[in-house]
Motif scaffolding. Structure first.
Motif, mmCIF file in Angstrom:
data_model
loop_
_atom_site.group_PDB
_atom_site.id
_atom_site.type_symbol
_atom_site.label_atom_id
_atom_site.label_comp_id
_atom_site.label_asym_id
_atom_site.label_seq_id
_atom_site.Cartn_x
_atom_site.Cartn_y
_atom_site.Cartn_z
ATOM 1 N N TRP A 8 0.838 -1.202 0.000
ATOM 2 C CA TRP A 8 0.000 0.000 0.000
ATOM 3 C C TRP A 8 0.868 1.246 0.000
ATOM 4 O O TRP A 8 0.584 2.210 -0.677
ATOM 5 C CB TRP A 8 -0.924 -0.013 1.203
ATOM 6 N N GLN A 11 3.009 2.832 -3.318
ATOM 7 C CA GLN A 11 2.487 3.620 -4.423
ATOM 8 C C GLN A 11 3.395 4.841 -4.589
ATOM 9 O O GLN A 11 4.007 5.302 -3.655
ATOM 10 C CB GLN A 11 1.051 4.036 -4.164
ATOM 11 N N PHE A 48 -3.152 0.708 -12.262
ATOM 12 C CA PHE A 48 -3.579 -0.277 -11.260
ATOM 13 C C PHE A 48 -2.413 -1.088 -10.688
ATOM 14 O O PHE A 48 -2.611 -2.164 -10.147
ATOM 15 C CB PHE A 48 -4.639 -1.235 -11.815
ATOM 16 N N THR A 50 -0.509 -0.330 -8.051
ATOM 17 C CA THR A 50 -0.625 -0.371 -6.591
ATOM 18 C C THR A 50 -1.727 -1.337 -6.168
ATOM 19 O O THR A 50 -1.540 -2.153 -5.257
ATOM 20 C CB THR A 50 -0.914 1.032 -6.033
ATOM 21 N N ALA A 51 -2.856 -1.290 -6.841
ATOM 22 C CA ALA A 51 -3.950 -2.207 -6.502
ATOM 23 C C ALA A 51 -3.520 -3.650 -6.741
ATOM 24 O O ALA A 51 -3.868 -4.548 -5.955
ATOM 25 C CB ALA A 51 -5.186 -1.877 -7.339
ATOM 26 N N GLY A 52 -2.755 -3.903 -7.782
ATOM 27 C CA GLY A 52 -2.253 -5.252 -8.050
ATOM 28 C C GLY A 52 -1.299 -5.727 -6.967
ATOM 29 O O GLY A 52 -1.360 -6.883 -6.539
ATOM 30 N N VAL A 54 -1.283 -4.684 -3.850
ATOM 31 C CA VAL A 54 -2.084 -4.915 -2.638
ATOM 32 C C VAL A 54 -2.821 -6.251 -2.741
ATOM 33 O O VAL A 54 -2.840 -7.044 -1.801
ATOM 34 C CB VAL A 54 -3.066 -3.746 -2.403
ATOM 35 N N THR A 55 -3.402 -6.537 -3.894
ATOM 36 C CA THR A 55 -4.107 -7.815 -4.096
ATOM 37 C C THR A 55 -3.144 -8.989 -3.987
ATOM 38 O O THR A 55 -3.457 -10.004 -3.358
ATOM 39 C CB THR A 55 -4.797 -7.824 -5.473
ATOM 40 N N LYS A 58 -2.276 -9.466 -0.349
ATOM 41 C CA LYS A 58 -3.397 -10.098 0.369
ATOM 42 C C LYS A 58 -3.439 -11.599 0.081
ATOM 43 O O LYS A 58 -3.654 -12.409 0.982
ATOM 44 C CB LYS A 58 -4.736 -9.468 -0.045
#
Length: 181
Positions: A8, A11, A48, A50-52, A54-55, A58
């Protein structure tokens, strides 16, 4: 959890840089000029990325949690199996002790009947062989029981913590199983 926080915070943050410039001549004329500049960049859309991250973090966290649960279940299963193995061998030791007792009684009866003339020396020798075989089977059962107790202690992580069971404990077959429970 650590990977989630790292993903997170990875980024792209805004970056700023400064630069001074100056000159003192312009061909025939001397001019003094100076300028200072600031350049800043800030990625508003990173595709995307950063979202990748984070996913992905997780997913790695969930995978590690599942691996931990699997390891706990594997340990519980191994302890349960070895505990059942100890109980089985304790029962077997008790059965073999009964066989030794029965063989000893058969030998006694064969000796009495031989003394009274109703039995033969072959009956006595056969009974003595049966006692020797029963004692040998009993010793093997005790060995298997003690090995099962060691395996139980190894599986539960208490291998050096408790003394090994003695023969009197083996005949009862309870100390090792009660110690772990």
């Amino acid at each position: 959890q650590f990977y989630l926080e790292c993903a997170w915070h990875q980024q792209q943050q805004p970056t700023f840089s400064t630069f001074p410039t100056g000159s003192t001549s312009n061909g025939r004329q001397w001019m003094r000029t100076a300028s200072i500049g600031i350049v800043g960049t800030w990625t508003i859309f990173d595709g995307f990325e950063t979202a990748g991250k984070v996913t992905s973090a997780k997913a790695a966290w969930h995978k590690s949690q599942l691996a931990l649960i699997q390891a706990q279940q594997d340990v519980e299963l191994e302890i349960t199996q070895t505990l059942l193995n100890v109980e089985h061998h304790a029962d077997y030791v008790r059965a073999q002790q009964g066989n030794v007792d029965n063989a000893a009684e058969a030998l006694r009866l064969a000796q009495v009947s031989y003394r009274h003339g109703s039995g033969t020396s072959l009956d006595v020798l056969t009974a003595e062989l049966a006692v020797a075989r029963a004692r040998s089977d009993y010793a093997a059962a005790v060995y298997d029981y003690r090995l099962a107790v060691l395996n139980l202690h190894a599986a539960s992580g208490t291998l050096g913590d408790a003394p090994l069971p003695t023969l009197s404990d083996t005949a009862q077959g309870q100390q090792a199983t009660n110690h772990i429970k």
